[in-house]
Design a protein around this motif. Structure first.
Motif, short mmCIF file in Angstrom:
data_model
loop_
_atom_site.label_atom_id
_atom_site.label_comp_id
_atom_site.label_asym_id
_atom_site.label_seq_id
_atom_site.Cartn_x
_atom_site.Cartn_y
_atom_site.Cartn_z
N PRO A 146 -9.76 -7.62 -15.98
CA PRO A 146 -10.71 -6.98 -15.06
C PRO A 146 -11.97 -7.80 -14.81
O PRO A 146 -12.62 -7.62 -13.77
CB PRO A 146 -11.05 -5.67 -15.78
N ALA A 147 -12.31 -8.69 -15.75
CA ALA A 147 -13.54 -9.47 -15.59
C ALA A 147 -13.31 -10.80 -14.87
O ALA A 147 -14.27 -11.54 -14.62
CB ALA A 147 -14.16 -9.75 -16.97
N ALA A 148 -12.06 -11.11 -14.54
CA ALA A 148 -11.77 -12.37 -13.85
C ALA A 148 -12.48 -12.40 -12.50
O ALA A 148 -12.38 -11.46 -11.72
CB ALA A 148 -10.27 -12.53 -13.66
N GLY A 149 -13.17 -13.50 -12.24
CA GLY A 149 -13.94 -13.60 -11.01
C GLY A 149 -13.26 -14.39 -9.91
O GLY A 149 -13.69 -14.35 -8.76
N THR A 150 -12.18 -15.11 -10.26
CA THR A 150 -11.48 -15.92 -9.27
C THR A 150 -9.97 -15.83 -9.53
O THR A 150 -9.52 -15.48 -10.63
CB THR A 150 -11.88 -17.40 -9.35
N LEU A 151 -9.21 -16.18 -8.51
CA LEU A 151 -7.76 -16.20 -8.67
C LEU A 151 -7.33 -17.27 -9.67
O LEU A 151 -6.38 -17.07 -10.44
CB LEU A 151 -7.09 -16.45 -7.32
N ASP A 152 -8.02 -18.40 -9.69
CA ASP A 152 -7.66 -19.45 -10.65
C ASP A 152 -7.88 -18.98 -12.08
O ASP A 152 -7.06 -19.27 -12.97
CB ASP A 152 -8.48 -20.71 -10.39
N GLU A 153 -8.97 -18.26 -12.33
CA GLU A 153 -9.20 -17.73 -13.67
C GLU A 153 -8.11 -16.72 -14.03
O GLU A 153 -7.60 -16.71 -15.16
CB GLU A 153 -10.57 -17.05 -13.73
N LEU A 154 -7.73 -15.92 -13.08
CA LEU A 154 -6.68 -14.93 -13.30
C LEU A 154 -5.34 -15.61 -13.59
O LEU A 154 -4.59 -15.19 -14.48
CB LEU A 154 -6.57 -14.05 -12.05
N ARG A 155 -5.05 -16.67 -12.85
CA ARG A 155 -3.80 -17.40 -13.10
C ARG A 155 -3.80 -18.04 -14.48
O ARG A 155 -2.75 -18.19 -15.10
CB ARG A 155 -3.60 -18.47 -12.01
N GLY A 156 -4.98 -18.39 -14.97
CA GLY A 156 -5.08 -18.93 -16.32
C GLY A 156 -4.69 -17.89 -17.36
O GLY A 156 -3.96 -18.19 -18.32
N PHE A 157 -5.15 -16.65 -17.19
CA PHE A 157 -4.78 -15.57 -18.12
C PHE A 157 -3.28 -15.30 -18.05
O PHE A 157 -2.61 -15.11 -19.07
CB PHE A 157 -5.55 -14.29 -17.79
N GLU A 158 -2.76 -15.28 -16.82
CA GLU A 158 -1.33 -15.03 -16.65
C GLU A 158 -0.50 -16.13 -17.30
O GLU A 158 0.49 -15.86 -18.00
CB GLU A 158 -0.99 -14.94 -15.16
N GLY A 159 -0.91 -17.38 -17.11
CA GLY A 159 -0.17 -18.49 -17.70
C GLY A 159 -0.22 -18.48 -19.21
O GLY A 159 0.79 -18.75 -19.89
N ALA A 160 -1.38 -18.14 -19.77
CA ALA A 160 -1.51 -18.10 -21.22
C ALA A 160 -0.64 -17.00 -21.81
O ALA A 160 0.03 -17.19 -22.84
CB ALA A 160 -2.97 -17.88 -21.61
N GLY A 161 -0.64 -15.83 -21.18
CA GLY A 161 0.18 -14.73 -21.68
C GLY A 161 1.67 -15.03 -21.55
O GLY A 161 2.46 -14.71 -22.46
N THR A 162 2.05 -15.65 -20.45
CA THR A 162 3.45 -15.97 -20.23
C THR A 162 3.93 -17.01 -21.24
O THR A 162 5.08 -16.96 -21.70
CB THR A 162 3.67 -16.46 -18.80
N ALA A 163 3.06 -17.94 -21.62
CA ALA A 163 3.42 -18.93 -22.64
C ALA A 163 3.70 -18.25 -23.98
O ALA A 163 4.67 -18.57 -24.67
CB ALA A 163 2.31 -19.97 -22.77
N VAL A 164 2.84 -17.30 -24.36
CA VAL A 164 3.07 -16.54 -25.59
C VAL A 164 4.40 -15.79 -25.50
O VAL A 164 5.21 -15.80 -26.44
CB VAL A 164 1.92 -15.53 -25.84
N TYR A 165 4.64 -15.18 -24.36
CA TYR A 165 5.85 -14.37 -24.19
C TYR A 165 7.11 -15.21 -24.34
O TYR A 165 8.04 -14.83 -25.07
CB TYR A 165 5.81 -13.69 -22.82
N TYR A 166 7.18 -16.34 -23.63
CA TYR A 166 8.41 -17.12 -23.67
C TYR A 166 8.63 -17.78 -25.03
O TYR A 166 9.77 -18.06 -25.40
CB TYR A 166 8.45 -18.15 -22.54
N ASN A 167 7.57 -18.02 -25.77
CA ASN A 167 7.75 -18.48 -27.15
C ASN A 167 8.49 -17.43 -27.98
O ASN A 167 9.29 -17.76 -28.86
CB ASN A 167 6.40 -18.79 -27.78
N GLN A 168 8.23 -16.16 -27.68
CA GLN A 168 8.91 -15.08 -28.40
C GLN A 168 10.31 -14.82 -27.82
O GLN A 168 11.23 -14.43 -28.55
CB GLN A 168 8.09 -13.79 -28.33
#
Length: 328
Positions: A146-168
């Motif tokens: 909710p605090a993301a101010g730009t799409l690039d920042e949001l994509r960073g959160f999405e990418g970080a979460g997806t990396a954790v997910y695929y490791n599992q």
């Protein structure tokens, strides 16, 4: 109304009255009533007569053409939508940075939530197999969205979460190596099934978007790129884990598909013809199954509902929460 898959290499589709017939080597393989068809999905080299194409266009039956490795070649679509007002609104929303950010926050929240819930569900059933803090790491990222101010920042959160997910995800597979998410090419069975399933699902969403009057190429989270169905990719994000990832895990962990069901190599794996038929049957069963337990909409109905909701968002100019899997 049904979705029909044509997978026999070298076959020919001919029009006969109000029916389509599929032939190969002077043998009739199928006789299809146009009244019963909603969509055709062609996998591999299948030919169509001009009469068959004309019948499909006249009846408003779309056709998707895929390679045997699951790449979308293109689609035969029966005319452009007349809903020009929706497309004008879609163009306006694309230029509205606040709408795009709010809409994208909804997508990322739903996607990360589905990833966290799939991991947590697996861990409950198989204690100790996954990293204990993985769900919490994804939940922390969800809290930052909710605090993301730009799409690039949001994509960073999405990418970080997806990396954790695929490791599992690799740890959730039984007896198979998973080298991480690899798309082009997919050189292992899990990635090959994920990629093929994602293409089928994204293409189905694209057809729903076009039927509603959207331009599938203009996305809000994925933006625009030449030749890409960006809006379809926006919508598919919230359905990847509950629909395709769960299907892939079930098919592989139950031994219903093994490395012997694939051919290819470093250029990418693809399903053998018989295995392809089985996979498409399982895919259809998944889309026709209840999404959240008994007496809940099927996954295919969820797709339709989500596209209808997206139309309301675009026309109203107000982003709302995308569908979020409850983890059932």
């Amino acid at each position: 109304m049904s979705f029909v898959y044509l997978t026999t290499i070298g076959s020919m589709v001919r029009g006969r009255g109000e029916r389509l017939q599929v032939w190969k080597d002077n043998a009739k393989l199928a006789d299809l009533r146009l009244f019963d068809l909603e969509r055709l999905i062609v996998v591999g080299s299948v030919q169509f007569t001009t009469q068959a194409i004309a019948l499909l266009l006249d009846k408003g039956i779309d056709v998707a053409f895929l390679t045997t490795r699951g790449r979308l070649r293109g689609s035969l679509v029966s005319g452009q939508s007349r809903n020009i007002y929706l497309r004008l609104a879609q163009f306006d929303r694309f230029k509205d940075d606040a709408f795009r950010l709010a809409f994208s926050q909804s997508i990322v929240t739903s996607k990360l939530t589905a990833q966290e819930r799939l991991i947590a569900r697996y861990e409950r059933n198989h204690p100790g197999r996954l990293e204990a803090d993985a769900p919490e790491r994804i939940r922390r990222l969800i809290g930052k969205v909710p605090a993301a101010g730009t799409l690039d920042e949001l994509r960073g959160f999405e990418g970080a979460g997806t990396a954790v997910y695929y490791n599992q995800f690799g740890q959730m597979l039984t007896g198979l190596d998973f080298p991480g998410r690899k798309k082009h090419p997919s050189t292992d069975p899990a990635n090959a099934l994920l990629s093929f399933g994602y293409v089928l699902l994204t293409n189905e969403i694209a057809a729903l978007l076009e039927a509603r009057g959207f331009d599938p190429a203009i996305g809000f989270f994925h933006g625009i790129r030449y030749g890409r169905q960006s809006l379809s990719l926006d919508v598919v994000e919230v359905f990847r884990q509950p629909v395709i990832d769960r299907l892939t895990l079930r098919l592989l962990n139950r031994g219903q598909f093994t490395p012997e069901d694939f051919e290819g190599g470093e250029r990418g794996l693809r399903l053998l013809p018989e295995a392809l038929q089985r996979y498409l049957s399982h895919y259809e069963e998944q889309l026709a199954s209840p999404s959240e337990g008994k007496e809940t909409p099927t996954w295919r109905e969820r797709l339709t509902e989500q596209v209808a909701s997206l139309k309301e968002m675009v026309m109203d100019g107000e982003a709302r929460q995308m569908y979020t899997w409850a983890g059932y």
